[in-house]
Design an enzyme around this catalytic site. Sequence first.
Site, PDB file in Angstrom:
ATOM      1  N   TYR A  33       9.944  -5.008  41.748  1.00 27.54           N
ATOM      2  CA  TYR A  33      11.223  -5.122  41.350  1.00 27.54           C
ATOM      3  C   TYR A  33      12.052  -3.921  41.129  1.00 27.54           C
ATOM      4  O   TYR A  33      11.488  -2.949  41.023  1.00 27.54           O
ATOM      5  CB  TYR A  33      11.372  -6.224  40.339  1.00 27.54           C
ATOM      6  CG  TYR A  33      11.036  -5.718  38.891  1.00 27.54           C
ATOM      7  CD1 TYR A  33      12.110  -5.458  37.932  1.00 27.54           C
ATOM      8  CD2 TYR A  33       9.775  -5.327  38.518  1.00 27.54           C
ATOM      9  CE1 TYR A  33      11.831  -4.819  36.694  1.00 27.54           C
ATOM     10  CE2 TYR A  33       9.446  -4.708  37.194  1.00 27.54           C
ATOM     11  CZ  TYR A  33      10.613  -4.373  36.356  1.00 27.54           C
ATOM     12  OH  TYR A  33      10.195  -3.909  35.218  1.00 27.54           O
ATOM     13  N   LYS A 144       6.364  -0.123  40.257  1.00 30.14           N
ATOM     14  CA  LYS A 144       7.176  -0.885  39.455  1.00 30.14           C
ATOM     15  C   LYS A 144       6.876  -2.527  39.946  1.00 30.14           C
ATOM     16  O   LYS A 144       7.892  -2.993  40.516  1.00 30.14           O
ATOM     17  CB  LYS A 144       8.681  -0.638  39.401  1.00 30.14           C
ATOM     18  CG  LYS A 144       9.783  -1.176  38.658  1.00 30.14           C
ATOM     19  CD  LYS A 144      10.751  -0.787  38.465  1.00 30.14           C
ATOM     20  CE  LYS A 144      11.865  -1.304  37.400  1.00 30.14           C
ATOM     21  NZ  LYS A 144      11.456  -1.059  36.094  1.00 30.14           N
ATOM     22  N   GLU A 176       4.763   4.419  26.866  1.00 26.22           N
ATOM     23  CA  GLU A 176       5.997   3.867  26.967  1.00 26.22           C
ATOM     24  C   GLU A 176       6.408   2.923  26.274  1.00 26.22           C
ATOM     25  O   GLU A 176       5.674   2.458  25.269  1.00 26.22           O
ATOM     26  CB  GLU A 176       6.146   3.312  28.642  1.00 26.22           C
ATOM     27  CG  GLU A 176       5.987   4.246  29.918  1.00 26.22           C
ATOM     28  CD  GLU A 176       5.875   3.488  30.889  1.00 26.22           C
ATOM     29  OE1 GLU A 176       6.798   3.781  31.937  1.00 26.22           O
ATOM     30  OE2 GLU A 176       5.094   2.540  31.429  1.00 26.22           O
ATOM     31  N   LEU A 201       5.754   4.755  34.430  1.00 20.30           N
ATOM     32  CA  LEU A 201       7.078   4.709  35.579  1.00 20.30           C
ATOM     33  C   LEU A 201       7.709   5.808  35.599  1.00 20.30           C
ATOM     34  O   LEU A 201       8.307   6.364  34.442  1.00 20.30           O
ATOM     35  CB  LEU A 201       7.767   3.328  35.275  1.00 20.30           C
ATOM     36  CG  LEU A 201       8.743   3.144  36.218  1.00 20.30           C
ATOM     37  CD1 LEU A 201       8.042   2.361  37.449  1.00 20.30           C
ATOM     38  CD2 LEU A 201       9.965   2.230  35.681  1.00 20.30           C
TER      39      LEU A 201
END
Length: 281
Positions: A33, A144, A176, A201
């Site tokens: 996504y 992702k 993260e 990411l």
Amino acid sequence: MSRTVYVNGSYVPEEEAMVSVFDRGFLFADGIYEVTAVLDGKICEWDGHVGRLERSLKEIGMEMPMSADELLAVHREMVKRNNMEEGAIYLQVTRGAYDRDFLMPKQVKQTVVLFTQAKKLTGPKKGLRVISMPDIRWGRRDIKTVQLLAASMVKSEAYKQGKDDAWMVEDGFVTEGSSNNTYIVTKEGKIVTRNLSNSILPGITRKSVLRIADEMKMEIEERPFTIEEAQNAAEAFMTAATSFVTPVIEVDGVALGDGTPGPVSKRLGEVYIEESVKASI
């Protein structure tokens, strides 16, 4: 009035938007996504998002469902049909529908879905309070994928504790936030953020913000940092596609600085939005 949703080549009311119960995105989280911000009715950071989409798909053995130009046209049509001035467009590409089997099928028609979320993205930010939690995600966070259960769990736990978000920690170092890249600003003014690897990411906003910081002659150090370092920092912030640069004012109950958004994060946020509006398409 309901939103218009894109499903496999058709623009339909959201009440009529459907995918198969056999879709591998539903059964295996076998999909990718992207979320793209919209400001003033235009799409932000398009090249970065479509480039990352192509890379993520390739990493799990999938092709782009259409050309980048065709995909951009769909995004623009979604903005138009939903009369959206500010908000986000969510895009999901899965391997498609196939009878349940752990073996990835070949030559199956991909599922492509887009929907919009109209919401205010700009304006003053009061700063977030975060907690730390163990990072229990899989090892390829650079892809992702739609498998976001762990991120949802830590964010929900933060809210349960009366906080705004969680920073995930692995081997003693912050990886993260639940849906964002993380940064601290040392008392000497140096920006510290974790270096790119399979552990995080490669944020599109991250890349732009670091470029802006470099152009503003700010010192940057890409390396892992600890929760203790964050608690002793002058300030901290997070970046993401639709929250841009968001100050962090508390880490595990410890206020940073005077407990209000710091000057570095505020200035980076202002410049990032200015540049994003100018470069949007």
